[in-house]
Write a protein that holds these residues in place. Structure first.
Motif, PDB file in Angstrom:
ATOM      1  N   PRO A   1       0.814  -1.224   0.000  1.00 33.39           N
ATOM      2  CA  PRO A   1       0.000   0.000   0.000  1.00 33.39           C
ATOM      3  C   PRO A   1       0.844   1.269   0.000  1.00 33.39           C
ATOM      4  O   PRO A   1       1.997   1.281   0.466  1.00 33.39           O
ATOM      5  CB  PRO A   1      -0.812  -0.120   1.292  1.00 33.39           C
ATOM      6  CG  PRO A   1      -0.900  -1.583   1.550  1.00 33.39           C
ATOM      7  CD  PRO A   1       0.407  -2.140   1.082  1.00 33.39           C
ATOM      8  N   THR A   2       0.278   2.332  -0.532  1.00 30.94           N
ATOM      9  CA  THR A   2       0.954   3.624  -0.594  1.00 30.94           C
ATOM     10  C   THR A   2       0.009   4.731  -0.150  1.00 30.94           C
ATOM     11  O   THR A   2      -1.219   4.580  -0.173  1.00 30.94           O
ATOM     12  CB  THR A   2       1.449   3.953  -2.014  1.00 30.94           C
ATOM     13  OG1 THR A   2       0.343   3.859  -2.925  1.00 30.94           O
ATOM     14  CG2 THR A   2       2.548   3.011  -2.452  1.00 30.94           C
ATOM     15  N   ILE A   3       0.600   5.844   0.253  1.00 26.58           N
ATOM     16  CA  ILE A   3      -0.144   7.052   0.611  1.00 26.58           C
ATOM     17  C   ILE A   3       0.400   8.200  -0.215  1.00 26.58           C
ATOM     18  O   ILE A   3       1.596   8.519  -0.143  1.00 26.58           O
ATOM     19  CB  ILE A   3      -0.017   7.374   2.108  1.00 26.58           C
ATOM     20  CG1 ILE A   3      -0.642   6.271   2.951  1.00 26.58           C
ATOM     21  CG2 ILE A   3      -0.683   8.716   2.429  1.00 26.58           C
ATOM     22  CD1 ILE A   3      -0.435   6.456   4.450  1.00 26.58           C
ATOM     23  N   LEU A   4      -0.453   8.807  -1.024  1.00 23.67           N
ATOM     24  CA  LEU A   4      -0.088   9.991  -1.797  1.00 23.67           C
ATOM     25  C   LEU A   4      -0.576  11.222  -1.044  1.00 23.67           C
ATOM     26  O   LEU A   4      -1.730  11.272  -0.602  1.00 23.67           O
ATOM     27  CB  LEU A   4      -0.694   9.943  -3.193  1.00 23.67           C
ATOM     28  CG  LEU A   4      -0.441  11.158  -4.113  1.00 23.67           C
ATOM     29  CD1 LEU A   4      -0.354  10.710  -5.563  1.00 23.67           C
ATOM     30  CD2 LEU A   4      -1.542  12.220  -3.979  1.00 23.67           C
ATOM     31  N   LEU A   5       0.297  12.210  -0.884  1.00 19.14           N
ATOM     32  CA  LEU A   5      -0.051  13.483  -0.259  1.00 19.14           C
ATOM     33  C   LEU A   5       0.263  14.609  -1.223  1.00 19.14           C
ATOM     34  O   LEU A   5       1.327  14.625  -1.838  1.00 19.14           O
ATOM     35  CB  LEU A   5       0.738  13.690   1.040  1.00 19.14           C
ATOM     36  CG  LEU A   5       0.520  12.678   2.172  1.00 19.14           C
ATOM     37  CD1 LEU A   5       1.439  12.993   3.338  1.00 19.14           C
ATOM     38  CD2 LEU A   5      -0.929  12.665   2.626  1.00 19.14           C
ATOM     39  N   VAL A   6      -0.657  15.548  -1.363  1.00 16.93           N
ATOM     40  CA  VAL A   6      -0.434  16.704  -2.226  1.00 16.93           C
ATOM     41  C   VAL A   6      -0.879  17.946  -1.469  1.00 16.93           C
ATOM     42  O   VAL A   6      -1.930  17.958  -0.821  1.00 16.93           O
ATOM     43  CB  VAL A   6      -1.181  16.577  -3.572  1.00 16.93           C
ATOM     44  CG1 VAL A   6      -2.679  16.417  -3.364  1.00 16.93           C
ATOM     45  CG2 VAL A   6      -0.879  17.752  -4.476  1.00 16.93           C
ATOM     46  N   SER A   7      -0.063  18.970  -1.530  1.00 16.34           N
ATOM     47  CA  SER A   7      -0.351  20.211  -0.824  1.00 16.34           C
ATOM     48  C   SER A   7      -0.168  21.373  -1.773  1.00 16.34           C
ATOM     49  O   SER A   7       0.698  21.339  -2.660  1.00 16.34           O
ATOM     50  CB  SER A   7       0.575  20.360   0.393  1.00 16.34           C
ATOM     51  OG  SER A   7       0.246  21.512   1.137  1.00 16.34           O
ATOM     52  N   GLY A   8      -0.983  22.404  -1.611  1.00 11.31           N
ATOM     53  CA  GLY A   8      -0.876  23.566  -2.478  1.00 11.31           C
ATOM     54  C   GLY A   8      -1.681  24.735  -1.962  1.00 11.31           C
ATOM     55  O   GLY A   8      -2.261  24.695  -0.866  1.00 11.31           O
ATOM     56  N   THR A   9      -1.733  25.783  -2.766  1.00 11.13           N
ATOM     57  CA  THR A   9      -2.412  27.022  -2.398  1.00 11.13           C
ATOM     58  C   THR A   9      -3.674  27.185  -3.217  1.00 11.13           C
ATOM     59  O   THR A   9      -3.669  26.990  -4.434  1.00 11.13           O
ATOM     60  CB  THR A   9      -1.485  28.225  -2.642  1.00 11.13           C
ATOM     61  OG1 THR A   9      -0.253  28.032  -1.938  1.00 11.13           O
ATOM     62  CG2 THR A   9      -2.135  29.508  -2.164  1.00 11.13           C
ATOM     63  N   ARG A  10      -4.766  27.539  -2.550  1.00 14.78           N
ATOM     64  CA  ARG A  10      -6.054  27.700  -3.218  1.00 14.78           C
ATOM     65  C   ARG A  10      -5.976  28.763  -4.309  1.00 14.78           C
ATOM     66  O   ARG A  10      -5.371  29.822  -4.142  1.00 14.78           O
ATOM     67  CB  ARG A  10      -7.129  28.081  -2.207  1.00 14.78           C
ATOM     68  CG  ARG A  10      -8.477  28.382  -2.855  1.00 14.78           C
ATOM     69  CD  ARG A  10      -9.529  28.835  -1.867  1.00 14.78           C
ATOM     70  NE  ARG A  10      -9.967  27.732  -1.011  1.00 14.78           N
ATOM     71  CZ  ARG A  10      -9.837  27.720   0.309  1.00 14.78           C
ATOM     72  NH1 ARG A  10      -9.258  28.731   0.910  1.00 14.78           N
ATOM     73  NH2 ARG A  10     -10.270  26.688   1.009  1.00 14.78           N
ATOM     74  N   LEU A  11      -6.596  28.462  -5.454  1.00 17.48           N
ATOM     75  CA  LEU A  11      -6.740  29.404  -6.557  1.00 17.48           C
ATOM     76  C   LEU A  11      -8.182  29.883  -6.605  1.00 17.48           C
ATOM     77  O   LEU A  11      -9.107  29.076  -6.623  1.00 17.48           O
ATOM     78  CB  LEU A  11      -6.381  28.740  -7.892  1.00 17.48           C
ATOM     79  CG  LEU A  11      -4.934  28.269  -8.080  1.00 17.48           C
ATOM     80  CD1 LEU A  11      -4.818  27.500  -9.391  1.00 17.48           C
ATOM     81  CD2 LEU A  11      -3.975  29.449  -8.076  1.00 17.48           C
TER      82      LEU A  11
END
Length: 616
Positions: free
Chosen positions: A385-395
């Motif tokens: 199993p894997t965990i993908l994390l993505v973070s960013g700034t709202r547009l």
């Protein structure tokens, strides 16, 4: 503590019944060594007043090594004082004597199931009551702050509420009792039933539950403690995590707790959490939130004076446990999104046994490059199993700002029909997906299974479980002539491959979905609550439609597994490297035409209807 009284001589007084239940818990839920250790610990900690031995708040906090900086000791003592009165909860708060602490340890460690087998396995209602206050003024404030779920949206400010101590009951208001006026606690009824007293005490003078709520400040402080104790192992000292409450780390712990608190506070001005919301959110968004209580309260079952790991001739001054530098860290790798607090947050909905000391950083966009090729190279060989994390700034879509690549991204999305989660510009958003299956290229069908979990960590903790409506769980598509729009999508149907005239330049967004473009520059999360259908279920915390478009700043993939998975991945990488080197070393210009032709035929490159071209 003696044996339970015989059936013929049962004492129907509350004290007698409580003692009989404590005896049963002690005999059935503790081993003889644990019971002996428990008595020794209690004896060493208890204060005596008027020939009554009991534990005080500061004694329990000091023994469990609760950090003062969390401000959670009064909240924890309120909990145990309430549970110590079990099964006569109307007598709370209880003086925490030996029998009362048996109740506390048995219930807080989940061992009560060994005796109350017929009871519901959930102690959620009891824990809520132990944290709740019955204050009409607070309840009126909560009622005034209620808004329709469709308009309930939260900004980045932490709700400010007045701290309220427990058990001070005002006159109940006219509101409907959310716990139910005739709703007996299942654990209490099971306890009476186990003693054959259910008919005697079933309709006892239980306290009114009108206006019961958990003050927001109290719940926030307890969440911080639960984040801290989430990785605890049996007999592991909480002081070993003292660095997590150091001044430079405390703000991160508070920020994570605020994201979790936001799940319960559907509106900014609410002073607390009512049972209906507590009971709906815990099972779906954080079913494992209280797991850390088990190793924490099991400390009462292990006397420090008893150490069976030492031999008679050992140096008494030698440490009983491994030094910190030899203990495997909870998180072996460092990255910009994942940290110990985020790891604890994820363990609230994925069992910590699959996470702590078992995660490996497979891919980091900041280190390996924001490209699908790098992603494929680093992630596709992981067979666990894997965990993908993505973070960013709202547009926030505005004509004068949407230019260049941002504008190109917007053109691949359907027209925006839903508002953003909030109108706070440059707010950080963090999403993730847990996949139980290995990553692979998507052709006609998506991959993943019913164990796939889509979730949000920031600014609101939310979890979207897989549904049976369809199986469009996850896809990985590189841009090509047959699929002009590539990227990673979760909860979206794959684009059609066979009929070129139906190819569209617009992404088909799922009702609850996450999309990352092929350059890993932008992402889009959609929550179409009113659709009632999709690969993932809608939120139980935010029952309204919203869409978040964001610019990606960090992207990570973590592998769940141990040394065996890492060894398999390394072997796969080594094999691919050898194959690539072998292909580079093939020299077909040796002059031996027949040998070269035989080699190409063996590789399947010529033969049959394939001439392979001229060999000269």
């Amino acid at each position: 503590m003696g044996q339970a009284q015989s059936a013929e001589n049962r004492n129907l007084s509350r004290e007698g019944v409580a003692k009989e239940l404590a005896n049963r818990f002690a005999e059935k839920c503790f081993t003889p060594l644990e019971l002996y250790s428990f008595k020794e610990v209690f004896k060493s900690l208890a204060d005596q007043e008027q020939q009554v031995r009991h534990l005080k708040e500061d004694t329990i906090a000091r023994f469990l090594e609760i950090p003062d900086v969390l401000g959670v000791s009064p909240v924890l003592f309120q909990m145990v004082s309430y549970i110590g009165a079990f099964p006569f909860l109307q007598d709370a708060p209880a003086v925490l004597g030996l029998e009362q602490m048996v109740m506390v340890v048995t219930i807080m460690t989940d061992r009560y199931r060994r005796v109350l087998a017929k009871a519901s396995t959930n102690r959620r209602k009891l824990l809520f009551k132990s944290l709740a206050v019955y204050d009409r003024k607070l309840n009126d404030k909560a009622d005034e702050a209620v808004v329709e779920d469709g308009n309930a949206q939260k900004d980045d400010k932490t709700p400010v509420s007045q701290h309220a101590a427990g058990f001070a009951v005002d006159a109940p208001g006219d509101d409907e009792d959310e716990l139910g006026a005739d709703d007996d606690d299942e654990l209490v009824l099971a306890a009476f039933d186990s003693l054959d007293y259910v008919n005697v005490f079933k309709h006892g003078d239980a306290p009114s539950n009108h206006g019961a709520l958990i003050p927001a400040d109290n719940w926030r402080n307890l969440i911080m403690l639960l984040l801290l104790v989430a990785p605890l192992d049996a007999q592991e000292s909480l002081s070993s995590y003292a660095n997590r409450v150091a001044p430079d780390e405390l703000e991160s712990l508070k920020a994570t707790a605020d994201c979790i608190l936001a799940s319960f506070l559907g509106f900014e001005s609410s002073p607390g959490i009512k049972y209906s919301r507590f009971n709906s959110i815990i099972p779906t968004l954080m079913p494992h939130i209280f797991d850390g209580f088990t190793p924490l309260f099991e400390h009462f079952l292990f006397s420090k004076d008893l150490d069976f790991h030492k031999h008679k001739d050992d140096d008494p001054a030698a440490p009983a446990t491994l030094p910190p530098e030899l203990v495997q860290p909870l998180l072996q790798d460092k990255a910009s999104i994942m940290n110990l607090n985020v790891l604890s947050q994820i363990s609230f909905f994925i069992p910590g046994s699959n996470l702590f000391r078992k995660l490996r950083l497979l891919y980091s966009g900041e280190e390996d490059g924001f490209s699908m090729g790098s992603f494929e190279t680093k992630v596709f060989n992981w067979r666990a199993p894997t965990i993908l994390l993505v973070s960013g700034t709202r547009l926030l879509e505005r004509d004068h700002r949407t230019t260049g690549s941002e504008s190109a991204f917007f053109t691949t999305l359907p027209a925006k029909r839903f508002p953003s989660g909030s109108q706070v510009e440059e707010e950080t958003l963090t999403f993730g997906v847990y996949l139980n299956q290995p990553w692979k290229h998507t052709h006609r069908e998506c991959f993943g299974d019913e164990e796939t979990i889509l979730f949000q960590l920031q600014p609101v903790h939310d979890v979207f479980r897989a549904s049976a409506f369809n199986k469009d769980y996850a896809s990985f598509i590189k841009p090509s002539s047959s699929s002009p729009i590539g990227g990673i999508s979760v909860g979206c149907p794959p684009p059609p491959q066979s009929q070129a005239y139906r190819r569209s330049s617009t992404i088909a967004l799922g009702p609850v979905s996450l999309v990352l473009d092929s350059s890993f520059e932008y992402g889009c999360f959609t929550h179409n609550y009113m659709s009632h259908g999709g690969a993932f279920q809608g939120s139980v915390a935010r029952k309204f439609d919203f869409q978040e478009r964001f610019e990606i700043s960090s992207l990570e993939v973590w592998g769940c597994g141990g040394d065996e998975e890492a060894k398999h991945q390394a072997e796969r990488w080594a094999w691919e490297a050898r194959e690539a080197e072998a292909r580079r070393r093939i020299n077909l210009g040796t002059g031996d035409i027949e040998a070269d032709r035989a080699l190409l035929e063996m590789a399947g490159l010529i033969g049959g209807n394939r001439s392979g071209g001229s060999m000269m």
